[in-house]
Design a protein around this motif. Sequence first.
Motif, PDB file in Angstrom:
ATOM      1  N   ASP A 261      -4.256   4.069   3.819  1.00 24.30           N
ATOM      2  CA  ASP A 261      -4.997   4.652   2.714  1.00 24.30           C
ATOM      3  C   ASP A 261      -4.078   5.703   2.093  1.00 24.30           C
ATOM      4  O   ASP A 261      -3.064   6.091   2.689  1.00 24.30           O
ATOM      5  CB  ASP A 261      -6.289   5.276   3.256  1.00 24.30           C
ATOM      6  CG  ASP A 261      -7.106   5.942   2.177  1.00 24.30           C
ATOM      7  OD1 ASP A 261      -7.189   5.374   1.070  1.00 24.30           O
ATOM      8  OD2 ASP A 261      -7.660   7.022   2.434  1.00 24.30           O
ATOM      9  N   CYS A 262      -4.419   6.176   0.901  1.00 27.97           N
ATOM     10  CA  CYS A 262      -3.570   7.172   0.244  1.00 27.97           C
ATOM     11  C   CYS A 262      -4.141   8.577   0.361  1.00 27.97           C
ATOM     12  O   CYS A 262      -3.594   9.421   1.064  1.00 27.97           O
ATOM     13  CB  CYS A 262      -3.377   6.784  -1.226  1.00 27.97           C
ATOM     14  SG  CYS A 262      -2.231   7.860  -2.117  1.00 27.97           S
ATOM     15  N   ASP A 263      -5.268   8.836  -0.307  1.00 25.99           N
ATOM     16  CA  ASP A 263      -5.848  10.180  -0.312  1.00 25.99           C
ATOM     17  C   ASP A 263      -6.370  10.564   1.062  1.00 25.99           C
ATOM     18  O   ASP A 263      -7.181   9.851   1.653  1.00 25.99           O
ATOM     19  CB  ASP A 263      -6.989  10.243  -1.325  1.00 25.99           C
ATOM     20  CG  ASP A 263      -6.513  10.050  -2.745  1.00 25.99           C
ATOM     21  OD1 ASP A 263      -5.712  10.872  -3.208  1.00 25.99           O
ATOM     22  OD2 ASP A 263      -6.925   9.063  -3.385  1.00 25.99           O
ATOM     23  N   GLY A 264      -5.872  11.680   1.570  1.00 28.02           N
ATOM     24  CA  GLY A 264      -6.301  12.157   2.876  1.00 28.02           C
ATOM     25  C   GLY A 264      -5.510  11.603   4.031  1.00 28.02           C
ATOM     26  O   GLY A 264      -5.636  12.098   5.158  1.00 28.02           O
ATOM     27  N   VAL A 265      -4.688  10.585   3.786  1.00 22.50           N
ATOM     28  CA  VAL A 265      -3.846   9.990   4.825  1.00 22.50           C
ATOM     29  C   VAL A 265      -2.377  10.255   4.527  1.00 22.50           C
ATOM     30  O   VAL A 265      -1.615  10.660   5.398  1.00 22.50           O
ATOM     31  CB  VAL A 265      -4.110   8.480   4.957  1.00 22.50           C
ATOM     32  CG1 VAL A 265      -3.059   7.797   5.822  1.00 22.50           C
ATOM     33  CG2 VAL A 265      -5.500   8.237   5.542  1.00 22.50           C
TER      34      VAL A 265
ATOM     35  N   SER B 204      -8.667   3.350  -2.569  1.00 22.92           N
ATOM     36  CA  SER B 204      -9.757   3.313  -3.538  1.00 22.92           C
ATOM     37  C   SER B 204      -9.342   3.928  -4.869  1.00 22.92           C
ATOM     38  O   SER B 204     -10.010   3.713  -5.882  1.00 22.92           O
ATOM     39  CB  SER B 204     -10.974   4.062  -2.986  1.00 22.92           C
ATOM     40  OG  SER B 204     -11.513   3.400  -1.870  1.00 22.92           O
ATOM     41  N   GLY B 205      -8.265   4.688  -4.883  1.00 24.11           N
ATOM     42  CA  GLY B 205      -7.800   5.318  -6.111  1.00 24.11           C
ATOM     43  C   GLY B 205      -7.120   4.345  -7.047  1.00 24.11           C
ATOM     44  O   GLY B 205      -6.697   3.248  -6.647  1.00 24.11           O
TER      45      GLY B 205
ATOM     46  N   MET C 277      -2.387   7.139  -8.114  1.00 20.73           N
ATOM     47  CA  MET C 277      -1.397   7.079  -7.033  1.00 20.73           C
ATOM     48  C   MET C 277       0.011   7.353  -7.530  1.00 20.73           C
ATOM     49  O   MET C 277       0.817   7.969  -6.818  1.00 20.73           O
ATOM     50  CB  MET C 277      -1.484   5.735  -6.314  1.00 20.73           C
ATOM     51  CG  MET C 277      -2.688   5.632  -5.409  1.00 20.73           C
ATOM     52  SD  MET C 277      -2.695   4.138  -4.385  1.00 20.73           S
ATOM     53  CE  MET C 277      -3.330   2.932  -5.561  1.00 20.73           C
ATOM     54  N   ARG C 278       0.333   6.910  -8.749  1.00 19.70           N
ATOM     55  CA  ARG C 278       1.651   7.245  -9.295  1.00 19.70           C
ATOM     56  C   ARG C 278       1.812   8.757  -9.389  1.00 19.70           C
ATOM     57  O   ARG C 278       2.898   9.299  -9.131  1.00 19.70           O
ATOM     58  CB  ARG C 278       1.834   6.598 -10.674  1.00 19.70           C
ATOM     59  CG  ARG C 278       2.255   5.139 -10.616  1.00 19.70           C
ATOM     60  CD  ARG C 278       2.704   4.643 -11.978  1.00 19.70           C
ATOM     61  NE  ARG C 278       1.604   4.580 -12.927  1.00 19.70           N
ATOM     62  CZ  ARG C 278       0.818   3.535 -13.101  1.00 19.70           C
ATOM     63  NH1 ARG C 278       1.013   2.435 -12.364  1.00 19.70           N
ATOM     64  NH2 ARG C 278      -0.151   3.550 -13.992  1.00 19.70           N
TER      65      ARG C 278
ATOM     66  N   SER D 248     -14.577   4.120  -4.196  1.00 19.34           N
ATOM     67  CA  SER D 248     -13.893   3.921  -5.468  1.00 19.34           C
ATOM     68  C   SER D 248     -14.541   4.743  -6.565  1.00 19.34           C
ATOM     69  O   SER D 248     -15.682   5.212  -6.446  1.00 19.34           O
ATOM     70  CB  SER D 248     -13.937   2.437  -5.855  1.00 19.34           C
ATOM     71  OG  SER D 248     -15.268   2.055  -6.162  1.00 19.34           O
ATOM     72  N   GLU D 249     -13.825   4.905  -7.666  1.00 15.77           N
ATOM     73  CA  GLU D 249     -14.376   5.615  -8.816  1.00 15.77           C
ATOM     74  C   GLU D 249     -15.626   4.910  -9.337  1.00 15.77           C
ATOM     75  O   GLU D 249     -16.581   5.560  -9.770  1.00 15.77           O
ATOM     76  CB  GLU D 249     -13.325   5.719  -9.922  1.00 15.77           C
ATOM     77  CG  GLU D 249     -13.775   6.532 -11.122  1.00 15.77           C
ATOM     78  CD  GLU D 249     -12.696   6.691 -12.165  1.00 15.77           C
ATOM     79  OE1 GLU D 249     -12.862   6.161 -13.275  1.00 15.77           O
ATOM     80  OE2 GLU D 249     -11.685   7.355 -11.860  1.00 15.77           O
TER      81      GLU D 249
END
Length: 222
Positions: free
Chosen positions: A11-15, A109-110, A115-116, A51-52
């Motif tokens: 995952d991206c956010d928080g990881v 989910s972003g 993410m960029r 997700s958004e």
Amino acid sequence: MSSAIELVIFDCDGVLVDSEPLALRVCVELGAELGWPLTEREIVDRFLGRSERSVSAQVAERLGAEAAARWNALYRSRLAAAIDAELLPVPGVIEALDAIVLPRCIASSGSHEKMRRTLGRTGLWERFEGRIFSASEVARGKPEPDLFLHAAQRLGVDPARCAVVEDSQYGVRAARAAGMRSFGYAGGLTPAPWLEGADTVVFEDMRKLPDLLRSAEGLSGT
């Protein structure tokens, strides 16, 4: 599960990037301003890892479509400003990535745009470029398995040979639904008990992830 790990899905956010406290702060502000006061725990429970589209649907159900559109616009602009001013990598993740030799990708989910910004801001973009997947690419976001299955399919890896690193209850549920092992990072906002479950290792120090993956490999055989 008995298969060796051939792909680690992050995952991206928080990881990878420590954006969740920033997002939490913005959501608290918006809830107070737009007429839906939410506690931090309520936001973590309702929104973290979703997700958004999912968050927007919840806001629209509570406040109406016009308020949801305003929430989305303000959220994006305020979070972008906070990211540019404050964002850092998750503590220990650089050391963990340096020590993990398995193939890896991101399934978040972003949006790709978000993410960029976050991965670029923290110097992590180059580590994953070309292997980044967003919930915008699938019909259903987490806790459904679609995004993780999409990432595995695109990279040609059997789901049973994937390990997912997540920090939200919806993320670990999605990993289980996809038939993948999961590693639940409890060093952020989500309480550890919310991450516990079948085929899930819960941990609080990102620096321990490489050893946890090696242990899983050793236990699983080939």
